[in-house]
Design a protein around this motif. Sequence first.
Motif, PDB file in Angstrom:
ATOM      1  N   ALA A 240     -42.349  60.840 -37.595  1.00 16.57           N
ATOM      2  CA  ALA A 240     -42.998  61.519 -36.468  1.00 16.57           C
ATOM      3  C   ALA A 240     -43.454  60.537 -35.395  1.00 16.57           C
ATOM      4  CB  ALA A 240     -44.191  62.325 -36.983  1.00 16.57           C
ATOM      5  N   CYS A 241     -43.874  59.352 -35.808  1.00 19.24           N
ATOM      6  CA  CYS A 241     -44.378  58.355 -34.846  1.00 19.24           C
ATOM      7  C   CYS A 241     -43.263  57.525 -34.210  1.00 19.24           C
ATOM      8  CB  CYS A 241     -45.348  57.408 -35.544  1.00 19.24           C
ATOM      9  SG  CYS A 241     -46.911  58.176 -36.032  1.00 19.24           S
TER      10      CYS A 241
ATOM     11  N   GLY B 281     -46.601  65.260 -38.633  1.00 22.11           N
ATOM     12  CA  GLY B 281     -45.514  64.961 -39.560  1.00 22.11           C
ATOM     13  C   GLY B 281     -45.897  65.244 -40.997  1.00 22.11           C
TER      14      GLY B 281
ATOM     15  N   ALA C  98     -52.155  59.646 -29.591  1.00 21.41           N
ATOM     16  CA  ALA C  98     -50.864  60.329 -29.731  1.00 21.41           C
ATOM     17  C   ALA C  98     -50.222  60.002 -31.074  1.00 21.41           C
ATOM     18  CB  ALA C  98     -49.935  59.923 -28.585  1.00 21.41           C
TER      19      ALA C  98
ATOM     20  N   LEU D  20     -49.345  62.699 -33.958  1.00 22.10           N
ATOM     21  CA  LEU D  20     -47.969  62.848 -34.462  1.00 22.10           C
ATOM     22  C   LEU D  20     -47.900  62.593 -35.958  1.00 22.10           C
ATOM     23  CD1 LEU D  20     -46.029  61.120 -31.552  1.00 22.10           C
ATOM     24  CD2 LEU D  20     -45.895  63.528 -32.203  1.00 22.10           C
TER      25      LEU D  20
END
Length: 440
Positions: free
Chosen positions: A59-60, A26, A18, A22
């Motif tokens: 994003a993370c 991003g 995940a 991500l």
Amino acid sequence: MLVLVLIDPELARSYGFALSALATAGILILAPRWRDRLSRRMPRGLAEPLAVSAAAHVACAPVLAMLGAGVSLVAIPANLLAAPAVGPATLIGVSAAVVAPMSLPVARLIVIPAGVAVGWITGVARFCAQVPYAVIGWPNGLAGVALLFAAVIAGVIVLRRPLPRRIAAAALAGIALTVIGMRIFAPSWPPRGWLFVTCDVGQGDGLALFAGRGQAVVVDTGPDPRLMDGCLRDLGIDTVPLLFLTHPHADHIDGLPGVLRGRAVGTIVISPDSDGEERRLLPGRTPRTAGVGDVWSIGPLTLAVLGPLSTVRVTARDSGTTVNNASIVMLARWPDLSVLLCGDVEIEAQHELVAAGVPQAQVLKIPHHGSAHQDPAFLAAVHARIAIASVGADNDYGHPAPSTIAELAHLGERVYRTDRDGDVAVIHSRGGLAVVTHRP
């Protein structure tokens, strides 16, 4: 990403996958726009890697917050420092993998520069992880994610207007100066000359006893591997020549993987009354059982086993009191300090120790997290000057009990507790014994 999930559906449950997805999203969606805006104020060669690193981090961030990893303040500069080595490490590593089936000696030569590149990446990671205040503590779970989104939205609103932006900059500068001042004037950790540390591991016991530079004997490991590992890492411990698990309760043994993580661990000792519950955490290791009269000497430290005096084989089905009374009891001595380590012994075992002649000690690790099940004669016989309760904040057991704290105060002992004081270190200085506390 879709193809990989179709090939291996288990990836859909992987946090690592995940985070990779991500970060890629991003970089693809956010980074180009941010690069173009940053290019107006700085060279494009700097704007592009900065935008890529920032986009991947943003994003993370929600997943990292949900996992309880906090909010990193050094992730972007760390990524910028590590980025130049990623390409060489990947390309050279793949080349070595292709050549290896045909010629392993040649592959070993090819992989050497890849190892240098990977060494740079891990070195950057370790260095940045040790930067003071590198991570802001953050609530985990969905509440942490929601709070993070709210903070980002508020930040975007503030940064769009000149006056709020100036106010925010002034506030951040004030906070930074305060933090720097606290760092400069706060006692260093670990304190010089530390001999005994009660780690703040929540509701449980995790103790470190100085046995030489980079070495400590560990007595119990708390319930959480992360907390125990963090405490030992802060103390600079990479070797544990002796590890004692006083009795088979989860709040004393479940943090064991944290001690084993990245450290050389020697002999592991368990209670002679234990049925071996600890072995589930020791794959491939055979623990030794303690015996009354056993003495270990490591560097400046000497440990003498005093209990358990009764021989009763305990299992997980036995009452908590029965298992507690099976605890290993030891006297730890350095040239300038003595500490009585009591595990979770309750009144019955304390009676036996008093009858056998409990030795005096300068420091008492209060039995059973300071519960009300204490023998006043036992507490008085130790003649300690300092008493330490290893206890979790807002625990459901009412530890430490007010009656126990009152009894220790009546005996003239200074009481420290990890739920309020954090890690508690006993040191020997020119002025005698002193206590230094530390909240990670």
